[in-house]
Enzyme design. Structure first.
Site, PDB file in Angstrom:
ATOM      1  N   LYS A  32       0.841  -1.206   0.000  1.00 52.36           N
ATOM      2  CA  LYS A  32       0.000   0.000   0.000  1.00 52.36           C
ATOM      3  C   LYS A  32       0.874   1.255   0.000  1.00 52.36           C
ATOM      4  CE  LYS A  32      -4.026  -1.883   0.128  1.00 52.36           C
ATOM      5  NZ  LYS A  32      -4.448  -1.925  -1.271  1.00 52.36           N
ATOM      6  N   CYS A  33       0.367   2.320  -0.614  1.00 50.09           N
ATOM      7  CA  CYS A  33       1.063   3.598  -0.563  1.00 50.09           C
ATOM      8  C   CYS A  33       1.110   4.067   0.878  1.00 50.09           C
ATOM      9  CB  CYS A  33       0.345   4.629  -1.437  1.00 50.09           C
ATOM     10  SG  CYS A  33       1.152   4.801  -3.038  1.00 50.09           S
ATOM     11  N   PRO A  34       2.201   4.680   1.326  1.00 49.08           N
ATOM     12  CA  PRO A  34       3.323   5.187   0.518  1.00 49.08           C
ATOM     13  C   PRO A  34       4.472   4.209   0.339  1.00 49.08           C
ATOM     14  CG  PRO A  34       3.545   5.971   2.747  1.00 49.08           C
ATOM     15  CD  PRO A  34       2.324   5.093   2.737  1.00 49.08           C
ATOM     16  N   ILE A  35       4.297   2.906   0.670  1.00 48.83           N
ATOM     17  CA  ILE A  35       5.436   1.976   0.609  1.00 48.83           C
ATOM     18  C   ILE A  35       6.070   1.920  -0.790  1.00 48.83           C
ATOM     19  CG2 ILE A  35       6.202  -0.409   1.013  1.00 48.83           C
ATOM     20  CD1 ILE A  35       5.457   1.101   3.578  1.00 48.83           C
ATOM     21  N   ASP A  59      -1.475  -0.787  -5.889  1.00 52.27           N
ATOM     22  CA  ASP A  59      -2.286   0.134  -5.089  1.00 52.27           C
ATOM     23  C   ASP A  59      -2.693   1.289  -6.010  1.00 52.27           C
ATOM     24  OD1 ASP A  59      -3.463   1.881  -3.364  1.00 52.27           O
ATOM     25  OD2 ASP A  59      -1.735   2.130  -2.044  1.00 52.27           O
TER      26      ASP A  59
END
Lengths: 96, 377
Positions: A32-35, A59
């Site tokens: 998932k963002c911000p990953i 994502d």
């Protein structure tokens, strides 16, 4: 009918788009963002200036956020290619 | 708790509270009946209608009360489309309209109509030449444009869009929910929608105005209430309170807008100075006086909101992890700005300057901690 930037699903019989090769591929599928962006920022220095990094992400936020990151960080968003199994290969060129 | 989420709902204005309590005692009877208490309720309702119409630049007989801003938008869009059925089935909207507009457009599409979405610049402002070109095309029934964006505060060129619509003979539905009571309503609308709780009135009161000469037909079953435009029994005390709030806001707005706008300017300047890797979003000049949005790189919005809540600050976010849909805000997406780490700060009337000072003081450390947790240096 909330407006979305994502292009419509290609018809089933259409051949998968040819994704050009990249100097480095970062697999952020399922993250998932911000990953995905954190992974990109950490590794952008690993390729030579002018080389392309391909970020694989699914994502929906990544589709908007990686080009926005490029704009903020003065790198180049080359193109985003839809992946046959969902998500995108988002290509970024290191500029400095 | 410092309340920095006025764009979700403005706290009840003291004038509205006072009017509400008084009207609960004298304005409870059915305004459609003919006995004394009913005539009193009718009088209060029509007085409130006249007052709100005056502030919004409408005629009293053009204005009906709905049960919410969302209902006003639904009725406004679908009623205008219904009224123009014979002219065409094409609806033109901006990409950054409130979800109530886009969901009404979805209903129209589901019923066989077509919808065209006009993109926006990085600032969130609609592409005016494209909008004008779209409304001038054959078969356009209705166009819709907000006065100001609810997530980023950017003002839309409504007067210019209305001019293009007028030239094409297309009615323009204007969603004024975020600006009504704060800024004058731009000229040229055919249908106007607003929401009382956004200007300090109570919840449960929306406003739908249909300009004289505009073809409009209710999409609902027939009902005699509210000039036959809105079904159901009127909430007279809440409407009276909504009018009191709007009157008070209109009187205060010049001084309070300037004060809030200066605080927003400070936030816009300070946040990128004290927090690294931040994008302040929306038009810096053509914007609502009380609203500012920014996105922090390498931060997840939910963690940021939780930490700010713990520190005593109520804000909202357009990041996907904070929404029920798991999708980022369609507004931020359409603008092409960062959708993660997003914070919307919207200042309520009368907010002490000190709340903004403290917000700017705690923010850098909170962002640093959230980033650290994600392994960002």
């Amino acid at each position: 009918m909330i407006w979305r930037k994502k292009s419509p699903e290609p018809p089933a019989e259409a051949p998968a788009p040819v994704v050009p090769s990249a100097a480095l591929t970062i697999d952020a599928l399922g993250r998932k963002c911000p990953i995905p962006i954190i992974m990109l920022a950490e590794r952008v220095g690993e390729v030579p200036v002018g080389a392309v990094i391909s970020v694989l992400a699914d994502d929906p936020a990544a589709f908007t956020d990686i080009p926005a990151w490029c704009r903020l960080k003065s790198h180049q968003h080359v193109e985003s290619y839809e992946l046959p199994r969902g998500g995108w290969a988002i290509h970024v060129r290191r500029q400095y | 708790m410092a309340y920095l989420d006025a764009a979700s709902t403005e706290p009840l204005h003291p004038a509205a509270r006072e009017a509400l309590l008084a009207a609960l005692d004298v304005g409870w009877a059915d305004p459609a009946r003919l006995y004394g208490s009913a005539r009193r309720a009718r009088l209060l309702l029509d007085q409130a209608r006249a007052e709100i119409a005056e502030v919004l630049g409408a005629r009293p007989d053009e204005l009906s009360f709905t049960t919410s801003g969302t209902q006003a938008v639904h009725l406004g869009v679908l009623g205008a489309l219904q009224g123009r059925r014979r002219a065409g089935r094409h609806l033109v909207v901006s990409a950054v309209e409130h979800s109530s507009v886009l969901h009404a457009a979805g209903v129209h599409e589901g019923a066989g109509g077509s919808v065209q979405t006009i993109g926006v610049a990085l600032s969130g402002r609609v592409d005016l030449p494209s909008f004008a070109e779209a409304v001038a095309a054959e078969g356009v029934a209705v166009a819709a444009l907000q006065t100001a964006n609810h997530e980023v505060g950017t003002l839309q060129p409504v007067a210019e869009a209305a001019e293009a619509c007028r030239a094409a003979g297309v009615p323009l539905v204007v969603d004024a929910a975020q600006s009504a009571g704060r800024l004058p309503i731009p000229p040229g609308w055919s249908v106007l929608a607003a929401s009382a709780h956004k200007w300090g009135g109570p919840a449960g009161v929306g406003v739908l105005a249909v300009r004289k000469g505009t073809r409009w037909r209710s999409p609902y079953p027939e009902d005699e209430r509210e000039l036959r435009r809105v079904p159901g029994y009127e909430n007279v005390p809440a409407v009276v309170a909504a009018a009191a709030a709007l009157r008070a806001r209109a009187a205060e707005s010049a001084a309070e807008n300037a004060r809030l706008s200066a605080l927003v300017d400070r936030i816009r300047a300070e946040v990128p100075r004290v927090v690294p890797d931040v994008e302040v979003i929306g038009d810096p000049v053509d914007r609502l006086p009380h609203l500012v949005t920014f996105s922090c790189l390498y931060v997840d919005g939910e963690a940021l909101l939780t930490e700010l809540d713990k520190a005593g600050f109520a804000v909202s976010s357009g990041s996907s992890c904070t929404a029920s849909t798991l999708r980022p805000s369609h507004v931020l997406e359409a603008m092409g700005v960062l959708t993660h780490g997003n914070v919307r700060v919207s200042l309520p009337r009368g907010i002490p300057e000190d709340d903004v000072d403290r917000f700017l003081m705690v923010l850098p450390d909170i962002v640093r901690r959230v980033r650290q947790r994600l392994g960002v240096q």
